[in-house]
Design a protein around this motif. Structure first.
Motif, PDB file in Angstrom:
ATOM      1  N   LEU C  91       0.825  -1.304  -0.074  1.00  0.00           N
ATOM      2  CA  LEU C  91       0.235   0.114  -0.014  1.00  0.00           C
ATOM      3  C   LEU C  91       1.019   1.286   0.074  1.00  0.00           C
ATOM      4  O   LEU C  91       2.200   1.310   0.512  1.00  0.00           O
ATOM      5  CB  LEU C  91      -1.051  -0.194   1.254  1.00  0.00           C
ATOM      6  CG  LEU C  91      -1.930  -1.308   1.464  1.00  0.00           C
ATOM      7  CD1 LEU C  91      -2.440  -1.050   2.741  1.00  0.00           C
ATOM      8  CD2 LEU C  91      -2.931  -1.251   0.102  1.00  0.00           C
ATOM      9  N   LEU C  92       0.341   2.380  -0.451  1.00  0.00           N
ATOM     10  CA  LEU C  92       0.985   3.595  -0.648  1.00  0.00           C
ATOM     11  C   LEU C  92       0.522   4.544   0.351  1.00  0.00           C
ATOM     12  O   LEU C  92      -0.630   4.259   0.678  1.00  0.00           O
ATOM     13  CB  LEU C  92       0.831   4.133  -2.086  1.00  0.00           C
ATOM     14  CG  LEU C  92       1.471   2.998  -3.189  1.00  0.00           C
ATOM     15  CD1 LEU C  92       1.260   3.891  -4.427  1.00  0.00           C
ATOM     16  CD2 LEU C  92       3.222   2.875  -3.181  1.00  0.00           C
ATOM     17  N   PRO C  93       1.484   5.684   0.661  1.00  0.00           N
ATOM     18  CA  PRO C  93       0.729   6.735   1.524  1.00  0.00           C
ATOM     19  C   PRO C  93      -0.555   7.314   1.063  1.00  0.00           C
ATOM     20  O   PRO C  93      -0.768   7.561  -0.291  1.00  0.00           O
ATOM     21  CB  PRO C  93       1.946   7.807   1.528  1.00  0.00           C
ATOM     22  CG  PRO C  93       2.985   6.924   1.353  1.00  0.00           C
ATOM     23  CD  PRO C  93       2.834   5.931   0.335  1.00  0.00           C
ATOM     24  N   GLY C  94      -1.480   7.274   1.893  1.00  0.00           N
ATOM     25  CA  GLY C  94      -2.982   7.746   1.493  1.00  0.00           C
ATOM     26  C   GLY C  94      -3.867   6.729   1.195  1.00  0.00           C
ATOM     27  O   GLY C  94      -5.046   6.881   1.422  1.00  0.00           O
ATOM     28  N   ASP C  95      -3.136   5.463   1.196  1.00  0.00           N
ATOM     29  CA  ASP C  95      -4.238   4.240   0.874  1.00  0.00           C
ATOM     30  C   ASP C  95      -4.657   3.888   2.330  1.00  0.00           C
ATOM     31  O   ASP C  95      -4.240   4.096   3.436  1.00  0.00           O
ATOM     32  CB  ASP C  95      -3.210   2.912   0.552  1.00  0.00           C
ATOM     33  CG  ASP C  95      -2.851   3.258  -1.236  1.00  0.00           C
ATOM     34  OD1 ASP C  95      -3.493   3.964  -1.687  1.00  0.00           O
ATOM     35  OD2 ASP C  95      -2.116   2.436  -1.615  1.00  0.00           O
ATOM     36  N   ARG C  96      -5.947   3.316   1.985  1.00  0.00           N
ATOM     37  CA  ARG C  96      -6.896   2.833   3.433  1.00  0.00           C
ATOM     38  C   ARG C  96      -6.221   1.589   3.535  1.00  0.00           C
ATOM     39  O   ARG C  96      -6.053   0.693   2.699  1.00  0.00           O
ATOM     40  CB  ARG C  96      -8.153   2.611   2.653  1.00  0.00           C
ATOM     41  CG  ARG C  96      -9.240   4.051   2.887  1.00  0.00           C
ATOM     42  CD  ARG C  96     -10.452   3.785   2.220  1.00  0.00           C
ATOM     43  NE  ARG C  96     -10.781   3.772   0.687  1.00  0.00           N
ATOM     44  CZ  ARG C  96     -10.846   4.790   0.322  1.00  0.00           C
ATOM     45  NH1 ARG C  96     -10.954   5.709   0.560  1.00  0.00           N
ATOM     46  NH2 ARG C  96     -10.906   4.713  -1.051  1.00  0.00           N
ATOM     47  N   ILE C  97      -6.218   1.311   4.935  1.00  0.00           N
ATOM     48  CA  ILE C  97      -5.680  -0.108   5.232  1.00  0.00           C
ATOM     49  C   ILE C  97      -6.691  -0.668   6.091  1.00  0.00           C
ATOM     50  O   ILE C  97      -6.944  -2.050   5.670  1.00  0.00           O
ATOM     51  CB  ILE C  97      -4.656   0.177   6.480  1.00  0.00           C
ATOM     52  CG1 ILE C  97      -3.181   1.242   6.172  1.00  0.00           C
ATOM     53  CG2 ILE C  97      -4.201  -1.113   7.012  1.00  0.00           C
ATOM     54  CD1 ILE C  97      -2.490   1.541   7.189  1.00  0.00           C
ATOM     55  N   VAL C  98      -7.780  -0.120   6.798  1.00  0.00           N
ATOM     56  CA  VAL C  98      -8.615  -0.635   7.528  1.00  0.00           C
ATOM     57  C   VAL C  98      -9.878   0.211   7.798  1.00  0.00           C
ATOM     58  O   VAL C  98      -9.704   1.330   7.933  1.00  0.00           O
ATOM     59  CB  VAL C  98      -7.975  -1.056   9.012  1.00  0.00           C
ATOM     60  CG1 VAL C  98      -7.547  -0.108   9.923  1.00  0.00           C
ATOM     61  CG2 VAL C  98      -9.081  -1.994   9.891  1.00  0.00           C
ATOM     62  N   LEU C  99     -11.007  -0.628   7.864  1.00  0.00           N
ATOM     63  CA  LEU C  99     -12.093  -0.031   8.245  1.00  0.00           C
ATOM     64  C   LEU C  99     -13.057  -0.727   9.258  1.00  0.00           C
ATOM     65  O   LEU C  99     -12.978  -1.993   9.243  1.00  0.00           O
ATOM     66  CB  LEU C  99     -13.256   0.027   6.849  1.00  0.00           C
ATOM     67  CG  LEU C  99     -14.678   0.726   7.157  1.00  0.00           C
ATOM     68  CD1 LEU C  99     -14.805   2.149   7.409  1.00  0.00           C
ATOM     69  CD2 LEU C  99     -15.265   0.410   5.957  1.00  0.00           C
ATOM     70  N   VAL C 100     -13.553  -0.033  10.278  1.00  0.00           N
ATOM     71  CA  VAL C 100     -14.246  -0.606  11.280  1.00  0.00           C
ATOM     72  C   VAL C 100     -15.457   0.237  11.320  1.00  0.00           C
ATOM     73  O   VAL C 100     -15.441   1.446  11.488  1.00  0.00           O
ATOM     74  CB  VAL C 100     -13.570  -0.652  12.652  1.00  0.00           C
ATOM     75  CG1 VAL C 100     -14.463  -1.002  13.777  1.00  0.00           C
ATOM     76  CG2 VAL C 100     -12.174  -1.686  12.468  1.00  0.00           C
ATOM     77  N   VAL C 101     -16.680  -0.452  11.384  1.00  0.00           N
ATOM     78  CA  VAL C 101     -18.023   0.312  11.464  1.00  0.00           C
ATOM     79  C   VAL C 101     -18.786  -0.567  12.616  1.00  0.00           C
ATOM     80  O   VAL C 101     -19.035  -1.568  12.560  1.00  0.00           O
ATOM     81  CB  VAL C 101     -18.604   0.282  10.101  1.00  0.00           C
ATOM     82  CG1 VAL C 101     -19.882   0.889  10.266  1.00  0.00           C
ATOM     83  CG2 VAL C 101     -17.806   0.601   9.099  1.00  0.00           C
TER      84      VAL C 101
END
Lengths: 165, 83, 165, 83
Positions: C91-101
């Motif tokens: 992944l590159l800077p600014g890319d999303r890694i994780v989402l928690v909802v």
């Protein structure tokens, strides 16, 4: 995104949650975490079925109050972006009411800032809700829980950030 | 002096916005409300109990003992319930 | 949305934040609040520029660990929906890694549940990060702050919900 | 017995996954690691210091004194850093 990185909008129209969240950190690769909260119209409140809800507000003061709350959050936590979108008018169960987004290098600041904004918004921004129920329309009363939620930030400006910066 | 009413205060007074010229001795929000009560039954009903009423002067939250003048915008409303 | 209302996904591809957030409360008009957190790749870490990051994980155990963390959150707060999406790969800077909802009738449960999931995920899900810096690649060391953030939930299962339910 | 290595443990051993048959007296993770150290310099290097090493048995976090058997899947890795 305004130059200050704070977006405040009060509008009748719905909003695009994904686009708003993306905009808060857009072009800021120092941001490591974005916290967001979406408030929705519930189909039941105080034990009664709610067919619809109408949000009234105080144009002019609303924007100022939200900007002041956002500024207060930014003075307490190192936030790289803040977005508050609040709707007014008639809404149905499941409809979005409010979106608050905070971006920061670290997740604790983003979480604390987001929660603070919601707590203060509930008690310090001039909105009023009227619910349509089977027994007729009723104005929603302010909740003492919301007052307490807002007040906890007076006693402890940033309770969780201190534990895990 | 510009007055605004919101939520059930707007319903009870039947007015959302009005411009008034109270006597010179009306120098606080409390005095304004006392004067408003005399203007009719809708006002008397709306302002029968001040405990559930909040006030803003020039779009900032204020207290009933806040000073007001002819050029001010005064809003009266129940506790807020947004979000 | 699975029947249990818990979505767990470990994937190389990016995700749609708005769609995932909407799905968690979709068709559930009892939901009053949805809290979300998005973790992003930062362009700087530990004082060094980060050109890219590679996330390694333990296929099989990762999904189980995330499901266990989600189940723990649901046992602590009345959550109507939980979604965890975690990426792996480069992944590159600014890319999303994780989402928690998290979705709940009330905002405090949604906020607490979301933060708990992030804190536990950081210390209890088998992911490892390797950063590409000007001085070469390096494995990211676990942070004691993250351990403390996870441990605060042991001492006080639901610290803020108690104050403002 | 299936072994998996992750992150820098994978790099130091040069192996991501292998199936091994240690002697019968290897009945804990700690004993397994002692046995692995003897298999070559990569292993000796990887397991020189156990403090930064964590373990999972059958995809659950476990301790070095956890019991293990021939049918188990044992993973060795540094502390996790996801999210």
């Amino acid at each position: 995104m305004s130059p200050s990185g704070t977006v405040i909008r009060v509008q009748e129209a719905d909003f695009d949650v994904g686009a708003e969240i993306a905009a808060v950190s857009d072009g800021q690769p120092s941001v490591g975490g974005v916290a967001a909260f979406v408030g929705l119209v519930r189909d039941i409140a105080g034990g009664a079925a709610v067919a619809a809800m109408t949000l009234e507000h105080y144009p002019g003061m609303t924007e100022k109050a939200l900007a002041a709350i956002a500024a207060e959050a930014r003075s307490r936590w190192p936030l790289d972006g803040v977005c508050i979108v609040h709707r007014f008018g008639r809404l149905l169960p499941g409809d979005r009411i409010v979106l608050v987004v905070t971006a920061s290098a670290h997740r604790d600041a983003a979480f604390d800032g987001c929660r603070f904004l919601m707590d203060w918004l509930k008690t310090k921004a001039p909105f009023w809700k009227r619910e349509e129920t089977p027994d007729g329309d009723r104005w929603v009363a302010a909740r003492s829980d919301d007052d307490r939620a807002a007040e906890r930030w007076l006693a402890t400006p940033a309770p969780l950030s201190e534990k895990a910066p | 002096m510009k007055l605004l009413y919101f939520a059930w205060l707007k319903q009870r007074t039947g007015i959302s916005e009005e411009t008034v010229s109270p006597p010179d001795d009306v120098r606080t929000v409390a005095a304004l409300v006392d004067w408003l009560r005399l203007r009719g039954p809708g006002y008397a009903d709306a302002f029968a109990d001040l405990r559930p009423i909040r006030v803003a002067v020039n779009q900032e939250f204020a207290a009933f003992d806040s000073a007001i003048g002819p050029d001010d915008e005064i809003a009266l409303f129940p506790p807020v319930t947004g979000g």
